[in-house]
Design a protein around this motif. Structure first.
Motif, PDB file in Angstrom:
ATOM      1  N   ILE A  19       0.827  -1.211   0.000  1.00  0.00           N
ATOM      2  CA  ILE A  19       0.000   0.000   0.000  1.00  0.00           C
ATOM      3  C   ILE A  19       0.858   1.257   0.000  1.00  0.00           C
ATOM      4  N   THR A  20       1.799   1.312   0.928  1.00  0.00           N
ATOM      5  CA  THR A  20       2.514   2.573   1.162  1.00  0.00           C
ATOM      6  C   THR A  20       3.630   2.850   0.156  1.00  0.00           C
ATOM      7  N   LEU A  60       7.615  -6.126  -9.029  1.00  0.00           N
ATOM      8  CA  LEU A  60       7.073  -7.109  -9.966  1.00  0.00           C
ATOM      9  C   LEU A  60       5.640  -6.762 -10.346  1.00  0.00           C
ATOM     10  N   ALA A  61       4.895  -6.184  -9.412  1.00  0.00           N
ATOM     11  CA  ALA A  61       3.514  -5.789  -9.710  1.00  0.00           C
ATOM     12  C   ALA A  61       3.482  -4.752 -10.827  1.00  0.00           C
ATOM     13  N   VAL A  62       4.390  -3.781 -10.786  1.00  0.00           N
ATOM     14  CA  VAL A  62       4.451  -2.757 -11.839  1.00  0.00           C
ATOM     15  C   VAL A  62       4.812  -3.392 -13.172  1.00  0.00           C
ATOM     16  N   ILE A 238       5.462 -11.892  -1.857  1.00  0.00           N
ATOM     17  CA  ILE A 238       4.236 -12.326  -2.545  1.00  0.00           C
ATOM     18  C   ILE A 238       3.052 -11.451  -2.134  1.00  0.00           C
ATOM     19  N   VAL A 239       2.936 -11.195  -0.840  1.00  0.00           N
ATOM     20  CA  VAL A 239       1.837 -10.353  -0.358  1.00  0.00           C
ATOM     21  C   VAL A 239       1.993  -8.933  -0.894  1.00  0.00           C
ATOM     22  N   ALA A 240       3.223  -8.416  -0.886  1.00  0.00           N
ATOM     23  CA  ALA A 240       3.468  -7.071  -1.412  1.00  0.00           C
ATOM     24  C   ALA A 240       3.089  -6.990  -2.886  1.00  0.00           C
ATOM     25  N   PHE A 241       3.340  -8.053  -3.640  1.00  0.00           N
ATOM     26  CA  PHE A 241       2.985  -8.098  -5.068  1.00  0.00           C
ATOM     27  C   PHE A 241       1.479  -7.981  -5.256  1.00  0.00           C
ATOM     28  N   ALA A 247      -3.303  -1.526  -4.925  1.00  0.00           N
ATOM     29  CA  ALA A 247      -2.997  -0.143  -4.565  1.00  0.00           C
ATOM     30  C   ALA A 247      -2.773   0.724  -5.806  1.00  0.00           C
ATOM     31  N   ILE A 248      -2.069   0.186  -6.796  1.00  0.00           N
ATOM     32  CA  ILE A 248      -1.804   0.944  -8.022  1.00  0.00           C
ATOM     33  C   ILE A 248      -3.101   1.215  -8.778  1.00  0.00           C
TER      34      ILE A 248
END
Length: 286
Positions: A19-20, A60-62, A238-241, A247-248
């Motif tokens: 999130i942050t 990795l999400a981006v 993994i959770v951050a991904f 969030a994005i």
């Protein structure tokens, strides 16, 4: 049992990071508060590395979400007509601008990484920067302005360098990398959506470099991963991904209709809370 709770704490850290890291509210400020209640059983050296390397999941999400915008090479389709004909040059030019924007922080980050951690990673500095940048967001959004750059392809090298200069300030904990670069983008004429997207893309080389540096330093300092530490790091990433994707998407939808003022007020409130926790620990519980 300790391993179970460490993995649970990693999940919470992953949520906080996801999130942050993308909302302009400072991941460090939230981490400081989280560390007051989330006590891992791991070494201090591992935790220093963990707080940074967990960002790889967010990166990795981006890459996954914007792969088509970020990948500059076309599919050959069996034709052998030279590499140049299979390059999307607008994407390549965007990457050149990303590199230009990353150079100032890359140079100073390598030179000052340990010094900044030693002198600036404390609650008072983080709280002050939260409040200062919160006020900055409010004042900038109150100023009448008409964006001159609404598309990534329209970003100039001058604008990229200005945003890169603002990103240097994000080396100070509590500033927020996304917050600092978004402010830089707004001040040099970018729309909220354009500044936000450019900030996402800047994160790829910056955060990958910072994570790699911390990992190398950890291993060079005779750091050895235990099974529990590997598990915690993987779970956190993994959770951050997953959370980063949400969030994005939220931020990109939000800025279409709203300003960053609410984030400014949130930063001020969070800064006051961080200062309060520091004062309580320093003068009351000491």
């Amino acid at each position: 049992m300790d391993l179970f709770f460490d993995l649970l704490r990693s999940v919470i850290y992953g949520v906080i990071e996801g999130i942050t890291e993308w909302l302009p509210i400072s991941s460090t400020g939230h981490m400081i508060l989280a560390e007051q209640v989330l006590k891992f059983s791991f070494s201090a050296e591992f935790m220093e590395m963990f707080r940074v390397v967990i960002q790889l999941g967010a990166i990795l999400a981006v890459v996954v979400m914007y792969f088509k915008k970020l990948w500059p090479f076309c599919v050959d389709n069996g034709r052998d007509s030279g590499l140049a004909k299979h390059v999307r040059w607008p994407v390549m030019r965007l990457w050149f601008k990303i590199i230009v924007a990353c150079l100032p922080a890359a140079v100073l980050g390598l030179a000052l990484d340990d010094w900044i951690d030693a002198h600036f990673y404390n609650s008072v500095v983080v709280a002050v920067m939260l409040i200062v940048y919160g006020i900055a967001f409010i004042l900038i959004e109150r100023r009448p302005r008409v964006p001159t750059t609404t598309k990534l392809s329209r970003i100039t090298y001058r604008q990229a360098l200005i945003v890169g200069a603002w990103q240097v300030l994000a080396l100070i904990p509590g500033t927020s990398r996304s917050g600092s670069t978004i402010i830089g983008g707004l001040l040099c004429g970018m729309s909220r959506a354009c500044a936000s997207q450019f900030t996402f893309f800047l994160a790829i080389p910056v955060m990958a470099g910072a994570s790699g540096l911390k990992l190398v330093k950890f291993l060079a300092g005779d750091g050895v991963f235990t099974v529990g530490e590997i598990g915690a790091l993987l779970v956190g990433c993994i959770v951050a991904f997953v959370v980063s994707i949400l969030a994005i998407r939220f931020l990109m939808d939000y800025v279409k209709k709203h300003t960053f003022t609410a984030f400014g007020w949130y930063r001020i409130a969070l800064g006051i809370v961080v200062l309060g926790v520091w004062a309580l620990q320093t003068f009351v519980l000491a």
